[in-house]
Design a protein around this motif. Structure first.
Motif, mmCIF file in Angstrom:
data_model
loop_
_atom_site.group_PDB
_atom_site.id
_atom_site.type_symbol
_atom_site.label_atom_id
_atom_site.label_comp_id
_atom_site.label_asym_id
_atom_site.label_seq_id
_atom_site.Cartn_x
_atom_site.Cartn_y
_atom_site.Cartn_z
ATOM 1 N N ARG A 124 0.861 -1.178 0.000
ATOM 2 C CA ARG A 124 0.000 0.000 0.000
ATOM 3 C C ARG A 124 0.897 1.227 0.000
ATOM 4 N N GLN A 125 0.297 2.375 -0.195
ATOM 5 C CA GLN A 125 1.040 3.612 -0.001
ATOM 6 C C GLN A 125 0.071 4.692 0.432
ATOM 7 N N TYR A 126 0.628 5.713 1.050
ATOM 8 C CA TYR A 126 -0.209 6.854 1.426
ATOM 9 C C TYR A 126 -0.482 7.689 0.183
ATOM 10 N N ASP A 127 -1.651 8.289 0.150
ATOM 11 C CA ASP A 127 -2.082 9.016 -1.042
ATOM 12 C C ASP A 127 -1.628 10.461 -1.047
ATOM 13 N N ALA A 128 -1.180 10.959 0.105
ATOM 14 C CA ALA A 128 -0.597 12.298 0.200
ATOM 15 C C ALA A 128 0.002 12.467 1.593
ATOM 16 N N LEU A 129 0.904 13.408 1.706
ATOM 17 C CA LEU A 129 1.440 13.862 2.988
ATOM 18 C C LEU A 129 1.249 15.368 3.044
ATOM 19 N N ILE A 130 0.638 15.829 4.113
ATOM 20 C CA ILE A 130 0.541 17.272 4.358
ATOM 21 C C ILE A 130 1.482 17.621 5.502
ATOM 22 N N THR A 131 2.420 18.497 5.240
ATOM 23 C CA THR A 131 3.259 19.036 6.298
ATOM 24 C C THR A 131 2.671 20.356 6.773
ATOM 25 N N VAL A 132 3.001 20.738 7.993
ATOM 26 C CA VAL A 132 2.591 22.030 8.542
ATOM 27 C C VAL A 132 3.832 22.744 9.061
ATOM 28 N N ASP A 142 14.436 18.724 3.637
ATOM 29 C CA ASP A 142 15.453 17.896 2.988
ATOM 30 C C ASP A 142 15.088 16.424 3.124
ATOM 31 N N ARG A 143 14.755 16.021 4.324
ATOM 32 C CA ARG A 143 14.415 14.620 4.563
ATOM 33 C C ARG A 143 13.019 14.290 4.040
ATOM 34 N N ILE A 144 12.076 15.183 4.236
ATOM 35 C CA ILE A 144 10.692 14.885 3.863
ATOM 36 C C ILE A 144 10.534 14.789 2.349
ATOM 37 N N GLU A 145 11.130 15.728 1.613
ATOM 38 C CA GLU A 145 11.018 15.659 0.154
ATOM 39 C C GLU A 145 11.677 14.394 -0.394
ATOM 40 N N ALA A 146 12.809 14.002 0.204
ATOM 41 C CA ALA A 146 13.480 12.778 -0.245
ATOM 42 C C ALA A 146 12.606 11.554 0.007
ATOM 43 N N LEU A 147 11.961 11.495 1.154
ATOM 44 C CA LEU A 147 11.077 10.370 1.462
ATOM 45 C C LEU A 147 9.880 10.323 0.511
ATOM 46 N N CYS A 148 9.297 11.477 0.240
ATOM 47 C CA CYS A 148 8.151 11.522 -0.672
ATOM 48 C C CYS A 148 8.549 11.088 -2.079
ATOM 49 N N GLN A 150 11.064 9.025 -2.763
ATOM 50 C CA GLN A 150 11.382 7.597 -2.693
ATOM 51 C C GLN A 150 10.129 6.736 -2.765
ATOM 52 N N TYR A 151 9.064 7.165 -2.093
ATOM 53 C CA TYR A 151 7.848 6.357 -2.016
ATOM 54 C C TYR A 151 6.736 6.879 -2.928
ATOM 55 N N ASP A 152 7.047 7.878 -3.734
ATOM 56 C CA ASP A 152 6.094 8.426 -4.706
ATOM 57 C C ASP A 152 4.798 8.884 -4.032
ATOM 58 N N VAL A 153 4.946 9.677 -2.976
ATOM 59 C CA VAL A 153 3.809 10.224 -2.245
ATOM 60 C C VAL A 153 3.751 11.730 -2.476
ATOM 61 N N PRO A 154 2.649 12.258 -2.993
ATOM 62 C CA PRO A 154 2.548 13.709 -3.216
ATOM 63 C C PRO A 154 2.658 14.480 -1.892
ATOM 64 N N LEU A 155 3.389 15.586 -1.929
ATOM 65 C CA LEU A 155 3.594 16.424 -0.753
ATOM 66 C C LEU A 155 2.847 17.738 -0.923
ATOM 67 N N ILE A 156 2.016 18.062 0.078
ATOM 68 C CA ILE A 156 1.320 19.343 0.159
ATOM 69 C C ILE A 156 1.858 20.076 1.372
ATOM 70 N N GLU A 157 2.313 21.302 1.176
ATOM 71 C CA GLU A 157 2.849 22.105 2.281
ATOM 72 C C GLU A 157 1.763 23.037 2.814
ATOM 73 N N ASP A 158 1.439 22.894 4.084
ATOM 74 C CA ASP A 158 0.542 23.834 4.755
ATOM 75 C C ASP A 158 1.422 24.911 5.399
ATOM 76 N N ALA A 159 1.580 26.019 4.682
ATOM 77 C CA ALA A 159 2.421 27.126 5.130
ATOM 78 C C ALA A 159 1.583 28.277 5.670
ATOM 79 N N ALA A 160 0.398 27.949 6.195
ATOM 80 C CA ALA A 160 -0.550 28.972 6.648
ATOM 81 C C ALA A 160 0.051 29.900 7.692
#
Length: 370
Positions: A124-132, A142-148, A150-160
């Motif tokens: 399985r894989q996660y369908d997205a990762l939202i960081t805050v 650096d680490r989060i983008e590399a992990l995403c 590696q596992y082909d998980v879309p990254l959404i940045e919550d920069a609110a």
């Protein structure tokens, strides 16, 4: 009353609003929206900005456009405002909450790595990762983008909470496939209410605009081939945003100055520890936050209630999502760190309108309890 983070408005803002009003562009879109979107893209080192009615709406659109829906799973920091997880619920997906790391209070990359690896073992894989970017500080990208990647998980940045921050020289809002911003009244810049998405993907930006205007097709009549949303920002509020963002650097500097003052004035008190500024990060310190040891002469609640009795607003840090009744059934990965921060953490008045005399009063009142 000394508020936590009130709007910072000026005569220039009034002039900008009047300019938009006098132009006749009162309806939702217009030249101020186009110009504000360009300003936002420039401020976040992105190619495209999409001005919206809220940051929450932006997260919703970002997930919707990725095709995240019912039965899907999205990794979300537990230590955040509810809007991050609410947007996941809007599309029918499940938030899987991840604890934070003590060194930054942001989502823990080690736990992300464990979650991704475990999902991969289960095919399985996660369908997205939202960081805050919590309280104005960017996550460990650096680490989060590399992990995403590696596992082909879309990254959404919550920069609110982080417009104007940087991570290793990169602007908050420049990470992931898309980032969401908020211009609520308590944020560093405000459009009264509002938000935005910023991205480098022109096709995605056009799609966000289409969905945000009720997905209306280009026809003389009102034609709709799919469900859309009423998420666009008005021309008048965009004019306010343009005025506000032109003053962004001063606002960030002022909040950082407040943080320096609080640290210098309270750092010697027993049991007081401030939110760390992680290596490579330049936080906006949207809010100055600290923890108080329960065994200190005054605990968090004693400080908060004492300040409140004097009309000085202070709040606990975010209550973790895995402790919220509405998300009681969700999976949580870790949780002890965010639980301790919620138990002991407090946010102090940090707005860019806070005066030197007001912050000295706040410090004096806190010190009187020790």
């Amino acid at each position: 009353m000394i508020y936590l983070s009130p709007p910072d408005v000026s005569e220039n803002d009034r002039i900008a609003l009047n300019r938009a009003f006098d132009s006749g562009w009162i309806a939702p879109l217009g030249p101020e929206v186009n110009a504000f979107e360009a300003d936002l893209a420039a401020a976040t080192d992105r190619k495209h900005g999409v001005a919206l009615s809220s940051g929450t709406g932006g997260l919703h659109l970002a997930l919707h456009n990725l095709g995240v829906g019912r039965g899907d799973r999205v990794l979300v920091p537990s230590l955040t405002f509810a809007a991050t997880a609410n947007a996941v619920a809007y599309v029918g997906a499940e938030s899987v909450f991840v604890d934070c790391e003590p060194s930054s209070w942001n989502i823990d990359p080690d736990l992300i790595a464990e979650a991704f690896a475990e999902a991969a073992q289960e095919n399985r894989q996660y369908d997205a990762l939202i960081t805050v970017d919590l309280y104005g500080q960017c996550a460990d990208y650096d680490r989060i983008e590399a992990l995403c990647a590696q596992y082909d998980v879309p990254l959404i940045e919550d920069a609110a909470e982080a417009l104007g921050a940087t991570y290793r020289g990169r602007a908050a809002g420049s990470f992931g496939t898309v980032a969401a911003l908020s211009f609520n009244g308590n944020k560093i810049i405000t459009t009264s209410g509002g938000g935005a998405l910023v991205t480098d993907d022109e096709q995605a930006a056009q799609r966000y605009r289409h969905l945000a205007t009720q997905a209306r097709e280009p026809a003389a009549h009102y034609e709709h081939a799919e469900i859309g949303f009423n998420y666009r920002m008005s021309n008048i509020l965009a004019a306010l945003g343009r005025s506000q963002i032109s003053d962004l650097a001063r606002r960030v500097d002022r909040r950082r100055n407040h943080n320096d003052f609080y640290r210098a004035s309270l750092g010697d008190l027993p049991g007081i520890e401030f939110m760390p500024e992680a290596p490579g990060c330049r936080s906006t310190f949207w809010l100055t936050t600290l923890t108080v040891d329960p065994e200190a002469p005054a605990d968090r609640e004693q400080i908060r209630k004492h300040l409140g009795s004097l009309d000085i607003e202070a709040r606990p840090v975010w209550k973790p999502m895995h402790l919220q009744p509405v998300f009681a059934g969700n999976t949580s990965i870790g949780g002890a760190v965010s639980e301790q921060l919620f138990r002991d953490g407090i946010c102090l008045p940090s707005g860019s309108t806070l005066t030197d005399d007001e912050r000295q009063r706040i410090v004096s009142e806190i010190r009187s309890l020790f």
